[in-house]
Motif scaffolding. Structure first.
Motif, PDB file in Angstrom:
ATOM      1  N   GLY A 289      43.325 -40.569  60.126  1.00 44.54           N
ATOM      2  CA  GLY A 289      44.218 -39.643  60.865  1.00 44.54           C
ATOM      3  C   GLY A 289      43.427 -38.423  61.198  1.00 44.54           C
ATOM      4  N   LEU A 290      43.665 -37.972  62.487  1.00 39.98           N
ATOM      5  CA  LEU A 290      42.907 -36.758  62.791  1.00 39.98           C
ATOM      6  C   LEU A 290      43.827 -35.685  63.404  1.00 39.98           C
ATOM      7  CD1 LEU A 290      40.235 -38.722  64.746  1.00 39.98           C
ATOM      8  CD2 LEU A 290      39.774 -37.612  62.684  1.00 39.98           C
ATOM      9  N   CYS A 291      43.733 -34.332  62.954  1.00 41.46           N
ATOM     10  CA  CYS A 291      44.455 -33.390  63.598  1.00 41.46           C
ATOM     11  C   CYS A 291      45.996 -33.582  63.480  1.00 41.46           C
ATOM     12  CB  CYS A 291      44.015 -33.189  64.876  1.00 41.46           C
ATOM     13  SG  CYS A 291      44.705 -31.706  65.831  1.00 41.46           S
ATOM     14  N   PHE A 292      46.772 -33.557  64.710  1.00 42.95           N
ATOM     15  CA  PHE A 292      47.810 -33.985  64.920  1.00 42.95           C
ATOM     16  C   PHE A 292      48.403 -35.067  64.375  1.00 42.95           C
ATOM     17  CE2 PHE A 292      51.909 -34.836  67.658  1.00 42.95           C
ATOM     18  CZ  PHE A 292      52.363 -33.395  67.591  1.00 42.95           C
TER      19      PHE A 292
ATOM     20  N   ARG B 179      38.700 -30.564  55.640  1.00 43.64           N
ATOM     21  CA  ARG B 179      39.136 -29.500  56.497  1.00 43.64           C
ATOM     22  C   ARG B 179      37.837 -28.474  56.672  1.00 43.64           C
ATOM     23  NH1 ARG B 179      40.629 -25.109  53.170  1.00 43.64           N
ATOM     24  NH2 ARG B 179      41.383 -23.762  54.988  1.00 43.64           N
ATOM     25  N   PHE B 180      37.863 -27.667  57.413  1.00 45.58           N
ATOM     26  CA  PHE B 180      36.892 -26.569  57.396  1.00 45.58           C
ATOM     27  C   PHE B 180      37.701 -25.401  56.578  1.00 45.58           C
ATOM     28  CE2 PHE B 180      35.055 -28.250  61.137  1.00 45.58           C
ATOM     29  CZ  PHE B 180      33.556 -28.558  60.551  1.00 45.58           C
ATOM     30  N   GLU B 181      36.911 -24.477  55.963  1.00 49.32           N
ATOM     31  CA  GLU B 181      37.681 -23.349  55.075  1.00 49.32           C
ATOM     32  C   GLU B 181      38.453 -22.355  55.878  1.00 49.32           C
ATOM     33  OE1 GLU B 181      35.827 -20.489  51.718  1.00 49.32           O
ATOM     34  OE2 GLU B 181      34.346 -21.011  53.290  1.00 49.32           O
ATOM     35  N   GLY B 182      37.932 -22.095  56.918  1.00 44.19           N
ATOM     36  CA  GLY B 182      38.767 -21.071  57.734  1.00 44.19           C
ATOM     37  C   GLY B 182      39.621 -21.491  58.737  1.00 44.19           C
ATOM     38  N   ASP B 183      39.948 -22.873  58.818  1.00 43.01           N
ATOM     39  CA  ASP B 183      40.707 -23.481  59.508  1.00 43.01           C
ATOM     40  C   ASP B 183      42.239 -22.918  59.634  1.00 43.01           C
ATOM     41  OD1 ASP B 183      42.245 -25.351  61.277  1.00 43.01           O
ATOM     42  OD2 ASP B 183      41.393 -26.913  60.648  1.00 43.01           O
ATOM     43  N   ARG B 184      42.748 -22.406  60.781  1.00 39.82           N
ATOM     44  CA  ARG B 184      44.239 -21.845  60.793  1.00 39.82           C
ATOM     45  C   ARG B 184      45.293 -22.827  60.951  1.00 39.82           C
ATOM     46  NH1 ARG B 184      46.201 -19.749  65.861  1.00 39.82           N
ATOM     47  NH2 ARG B 184      44.789 -20.330  67.589  1.00 39.82           N
ATOM     48  N   TRP B 185      44.780 -24.210  61.181  1.00 37.33           N
ATOM     49  CA  TRP B 185      45.827 -25.090  61.559  1.00 37.33           C
ATOM     50  C   TRP B 185      45.831 -26.064  60.398  1.00 37.33           C
ATOM     51  CZ3 TRP B 185      48.512 -24.074  65.635  1.00 37.33           C
ATOM     52  CH2 TRP B 185      47.931 -23.375  66.563  1.00 37.33           C
TER      53      TRP B 185
ATOM     54  N   PRO C 100      37.137 -23.598  63.692  1.00 37.55           N
ATOM     55  CA  PRO C 100      36.651 -24.705  63.061  1.00 37.55           C
ATOM     56  C   PRO C 100      37.756 -25.654  62.606  1.00 37.55           C
ATOM     57  CG  PRO C 100      35.368 -22.812  62.312  1.00 37.55           C
ATOM     58  CD  PRO C 100      36.641 -22.162  63.154  1.00 37.55           C
ATOM     59  N   HIS C 101      37.640 -26.803  63.048  1.00 38.95           N
ATOM     60  CA  HIS C 101      38.799 -27.683  62.754  1.00 38.95           C
ATOM     61  C   HIS C 101      38.667 -29.063  63.019  1.00 38.95           C
ATOM     62  CE1 HIS C 101      43.069 -29.013  63.005  1.00 38.95           C
ATOM     63  NE2 HIS C 101      42.817 -29.642  64.262  1.00 38.95           N
ATOM     64  N   SER C 102      37.756 -29.780  63.720  1.00 38.64           N
ATOM     65  CA  SER C 102      37.698 -31.281  63.682  1.00 38.64           C
ATOM     66  C   SER C 102      36.597 -31.581  63.341  1.00 38.64           C
ATOM     67  CB  SER C 102      37.789 -31.652  65.279  1.00 38.64           C
ATOM     68  OG  SER C 102      38.887 -31.346  65.909  1.00 38.64           O
ATOM     69  N   VAL C 103      36.435 -31.806  61.961  1.00 37.24           N
ATOM     70  CA  VAL C 103      35.211 -32.021  61.089  1.00 37.24           C
ATOM     71  C   VAL C 103      34.258 -33.074  61.599  1.00 37.24           C
ATOM     72  CG1 VAL C 103      34.285 -32.548  58.914  1.00 37.24           C
ATOM     73  CG2 VAL C 103      36.400 -30.943  58.938  1.00 37.24           C
TER      74      VAL C 103
END
Length: 276
Positions: free
Chosen positions: A126-129, A186-192, A234-237
């Protein structure tokens, strides 16, 4: 990857589950892995990931759930796809909505893919949404290797999980019963996809949740416009924010995912089958 992808190296199928048909792109040979799209659709970066999975010895299935298949993620097009998905009856984008109904269809896809491809089971990425959808798919017994990448739902609750209470219990029990592990990034600072969300996964799943966090500095500094301007963090590893350089943290994450799939889906004593 600043142009659309024609997806000519995949077979385009129409797959029906309980009377509902969706387009699925299929390629490769070996045990099945379902690679879900991320917002705003099956982008060239998602297809790059799918090809890596295919080339690692799997039959990859990429279902079309939203957006324009193969399209480069623009700001204008992406904003409209998000708007439509957030009001769609198939998804539960906000807190209190529970499990997205589309996961029932995805479990059926996994069941069919396992019947065709055989092997110990099916992988789901799974990715993001769609990040959490890979976990919910584990309610299907065929799914034995769920990978949850930067799950962004629910959009309005940074510590929430896109699961209703009954499904949360059922997933936890299934993982414990069958000794399964969920790999997550996840990325450390990802707000989503926040640290609070990963903490909620750990609280639900305990040691079955293997959540890995990359530093923000590892993210591709020049992702497609949708990610640069709308996602804005930063979001989509392993897709839009991946840096395709040997030894890079995001490329190591990709390799870890492929190793996780291989450990679960390639039986001991047998190497991966070469992709067709």
């Amino acid at each position: 990857m600043s142009v659309d992808d024609p997806i000519t190296d995949f077979t385009r199928r129409s797959v029906a589950v309980e009377g509902v048909e969706k387009t699925v792109y299929v390629a490769g040979a070996g045990p099945a892995v379902v690679v879900l799209p991320e917002m705003p659709g099956i982008s060239p970066d998602v297809l790059r990931l799918a090809r890596w999975v295919r080339d690692a010895g799997f039959t990859v299935h990429v279902p079309s759930l939203f957006g324009t298949d193969g399209a480069f993620p623009t700001v204008e097009g992406g904003r409209e796809v998000v708007r439509r998905a957030c009001v769609s009856a198939e998804f539960r984008a906000f807190a209190g909505g529970g499990t997205s109904p589309v996961t029932v269809w995805l479990r059926g896809l996994a069941r069919q893919a396992h019947g065709e491809c055989s092997g110990p089971g099916v992988g789901a990425i799974g990715l993001c949404f769609t990040g959490n959808f890979a976990l919910t798919m584990a309610l299907e017994p065929a799914v034995v290797a769920p990978v949850v990448n930067h799950p962004s739902l629910p959009l309005d609750d940074p510590a929430g999980l896109e699961l209703d209470a009954a499904d949360a219990r059922a997933v936890r029990e299934r993982l414990a019963r069958d000794g399964l592990t969920v790999l997550a990034y996840r990325f450390e600072g990802d707000r989503w996809c926040t640290g609070a969300r990963f903490a909620a996964y750990r609280a639900l799943l305990g040691d079955a949740f293997d959540g890995r966090v990359l530093p923000d500095a590892a993210a591709n500094p020049a992702p497609p416009p949708f990610f640069a301007e709308l996602v804005g963090t930063p979001h989509s590893v392993v897709t839009a924010h991946l840096v395709d350089e040997a030894g890079h943290p995001t490329l190591r994450a990709r390799d870890e995912i492929l190793a996780f799939l291989s450990a679960r889906l390639h039986p001991p004593g047998r190497g991966p089958r070469p992709a067709a």
